[in-house]
Design a protein around this motif. Structure first.
Motif, PDB file in Angstrom:
ATOM      1  N   THR A 112       0.857  -1.431  -0.171  1.00 48.21           N
ATOM      2  CA  THR A 112      -0.115   0.366   0.279  1.00 48.21           C
ATOM      3  C   THR A 112       0.996   1.168  -0.364  1.00 48.21           C
ATOM      4  N   LEU A 140      -1.428  -0.537  -3.877  1.00 45.28           N
ATOM      5  CA  LEU A 140      -2.597  -0.161  -3.686  1.00 45.28           C
ATOM      6  C   LEU A 140      -3.067   1.151  -2.560  1.00 45.28           C
ATOM      7  N   GLY A 156      -4.783   2.368  -0.244  1.00 40.98           N
ATOM      8  CA  GLY A 156      -5.481   1.284  -0.043  1.00 40.98           C
ATOM      9  C   GLY A 156      -6.897   1.971   1.508  1.00 40.98           C
ATOM     10  N   ASP A 157      -8.342   1.751   1.673  1.00 39.08           N
ATOM     11  CA  ASP A 157      -8.649   2.318   2.537  1.00 39.08           C
ATOM     12  C   ASP A 157      -8.161   2.619   4.029  1.00 39.08           C
ATOM     13  N   SER A 158      -7.807   1.702   4.185  1.00 40.72           N
ATOM     14  CA  SER A 158      -6.236   1.310   4.911  1.00 40.72           C
ATOM     15  C   SER A 158      -5.716   3.148   5.588  1.00 40.72           C
ATOM     16  N   ASP A 201      -8.487   1.343  -4.026  1.00 39.54           N
ATOM     17  CA  ASP A 201      -9.649   1.357  -3.282  1.00 39.54           C
ATOM     18  C   ASP A 201     -10.602   1.903  -2.975  1.00 39.54           C
ATOM     19  N   LYS A 203     -10.202  -1.568  -6.608  1.00 38.88           N
ATOM     20  CA  LYS A 203     -10.487  -2.637  -5.777  1.00 38.88           C
ATOM     21  C   LYS A 203     -12.155  -2.281  -5.274  1.00 38.88           C
ATOM     22  N   HIS A 261     -12.035  -8.824  -3.395  1.00 40.99           N
ATOM     23  CA  HIS A 261     -11.436  -8.786  -2.064  1.00 40.99           C
ATOM     24  C   HIS A 261     -12.416 -10.011  -1.022  1.00 40.99           C
ATOM     25  N   VAL A 300      -7.842  -9.968  -3.503  1.00 38.73           N
ATOM     26  CA  VAL A 300      -7.334  -9.903  -2.594  1.00 38.73           C
ATOM     27  C   VAL A 300      -8.027 -11.386  -1.874  1.00 38.73           C
ATOM     28  N   GLU A 341      -8.072 -11.898   2.350  1.00 40.28           N
ATOM     29  CA  GLU A 341      -7.821 -11.851   3.518  1.00 40.28           C
ATOM     30  C   GLU A 341      -7.688 -12.296   4.666  1.00 40.28           C
ATOM     31  N   ILE A 353      -3.368 -11.997   2.214  1.00 40.03           N
ATOM     32  CA  ILE A 353      -2.635 -11.280   3.148  1.00 40.03           C
ATOM     33  C   ILE A 353      -3.162 -11.921   4.515  1.00 40.03           C
ATOM     34  N   VAL A 362       0.701  -9.100   0.138  1.00 36.10           N
ATOM     35  CA  VAL A 362       0.324  -7.517   0.171  1.00 36.10           C
ATOM     36  C   VAL A 362       0.455  -7.578   1.546  1.00 36.10           C
ATOM     37  N   VAL A 415       0.613  -3.839   4.637  1.00 30.60           N
ATOM     38  CA  VAL A 415       0.397  -2.052   4.449  1.00 30.60           C
ATOM     39  C   VAL A 415       1.833  -1.554   4.937  1.00 30.60           C
TER      40      VAL A 415
HETATM   41  O1  KIV Z   1      -6.918  -1.247   2.376  1.00 34.22           O
HETATM   42  C1  KIV Z   1      -6.393  -1.862   2.913  1.00 34.22           C
HETATM   43  O2  KIV Z   1      -4.715  -1.295   3.324  1.00 34.22           O
HETATM   44  C2  KIV Z   1      -5.900  -3.201   1.728  1.00 34.22           C
HETATM   45  C3  KIV Z   1      -5.328  -4.653   1.877  1.00 34.22           C
HETATM   46  C4  KIV Z   1      -5.178  -4.565   3.377  1.00 34.22           C
HETATM   47  C5  KIV Z   1      -5.609  -5.079   1.344  1.00 34.22           C
HETATM   48  O3  KIV Z   1      -7.258  -3.715   1.443  1.00 34.22           O
END
Ligand code: KIV
Length: 282
Positions: free
Chosen positions: A26, A45, A47-49, A87, A116, A140, A183, A185, A206, A216, A218
């Motif tokens: 990410t 990515l 990511g929405d993280s 994401d 994603k 995902h 993905v 997870e 993950i 993957v 973060v």
């Molecule tokens: O948002 C994110 O970081 C993710 C990954 C953990 C796959 O979706």
């Protein structure tokens, strides 16, 4: 300049044909994307993280499509060789296919080369709509953080045979709908192995064991910037939070001691100009 990755090339990347596992990291801004790219990631990515590791929220459900577009644009401006996947945040693909395509387009116009989204067979109509708008989609499955209210928290999925078989069916449905990769997870390694064997598109794991077609993590977990949460699947390769605090504390100490800035870190004025201001020799 190296070769820019495409979703088409990624879609054909299966380890059973002898390929090395894919690497996805990410990233949420230009410097982190540049670092991930230089490190050789195949996919970046957005990511929405970002909601949790950058924006300080407690879960990923708080981030909006506008915020995802903002971070995607920053990543894209670093012009990485890695494929940039963004994401789709919670509620940006749940209302209608038209709304979903419009939101995916916002991410593409911000620089994403693919999007994603989370979920199984129930997402097929949305995936088909995005694919028919010529936007590549990554699926995902498993522990999907946007479903944490419905899943009763962050829980490993597919622990019993019925749930495992349902996930295999979901993976096949996503691949059939046109996802170029999926993905996986938070699921037992055995289930991820079954899904990987049952699908022709690559799986990227993950917390899903070693038998996926890629892995993957973060960015903030790999570098030890995120220190609040440490799930068992995270391997830390640096302690940048502690190193950063130490460096910043050193700066603070230097300022307070009058050690910063030094003459070398300051700009000079020509003595004649200083004289005109009555400063020379003062
Ligand atoms: O948002 C994110 O970081 C993710 C990954 C953990 C796959 O979706």
């Amino acid at each position: 300049m190296g070769i820019h990755r495409t979703s088409l090339a990624i879609s054909q990347h299966k380890c059973r044909s002898g390929a090395e596992p894919l690497v996805m990291l990410t990233a949420y801004d230009a410097p982190s994307a540049k670092m991930a790219d230089e490190a050789g990631a195949d996919v970046i990515l957005v990511g929405d993280s970002v909601a949790m590791v950058v924006l300080g929220h407690n879960d990923t459900m708080q981030v909006t499509i506008a915020e995802m577009a903002h971070h995607t644009a920053a990543v894209a401006r670093s012009n990485p060789e890695a494929l940039v996947v963004a994401d789709m945040p919670w509620l940006s693909y749940h209302i209608s296919p038209a709304d979903t395509v419009a939101n995916a387009a916002k991410l593409v116009r911000s620089g994403a080369q693919a999007v994603k989204l989370e979920g199984g067979s129930e997402r097929v109509p949305m995936i088909e709509a995005i694919v028919s708008a010529q936007i590549p989609v990554m699926g995902h499955l498993g522990l999907t953080p946007q479903s944490m209210l419905a899943q009763g928290g962050y829980r490993i999925q597919g622990r019993n045979s019925e749930a495992a078989l349902a996930m295999v069916a979901d993976a096949k449905a996503l691949a059939h709908a046109g996802c170029f990769a999926i993905v996986l997870e938070g699921m037992p390694a055995a289930v991820a192995r079954m899904i990987t064997g049952a699908t022709d598109v690559p799986t990227i794991g993950i917390g899903a064991g070693p038998d996926c077609d890629g892995q993957v993590l973060v960015f903030h977990d790999v570098l030890g910037i995120e220190t609040n949460l440490r799930p068992r699947f995270v391997r830390r390769y640096a302690s940048q939070y502690q190193d950063g605090v130490q460096a910043l504390a050193q700066f603070a100490a230097d300022v307070r001691r009058g050690d910063f800035p030094s003459a070398q870190e300051s700009y000079e004025m020509h003595p004649e100009e200083q004289m005109a201001l009555g400063l020379y020799g003062s």
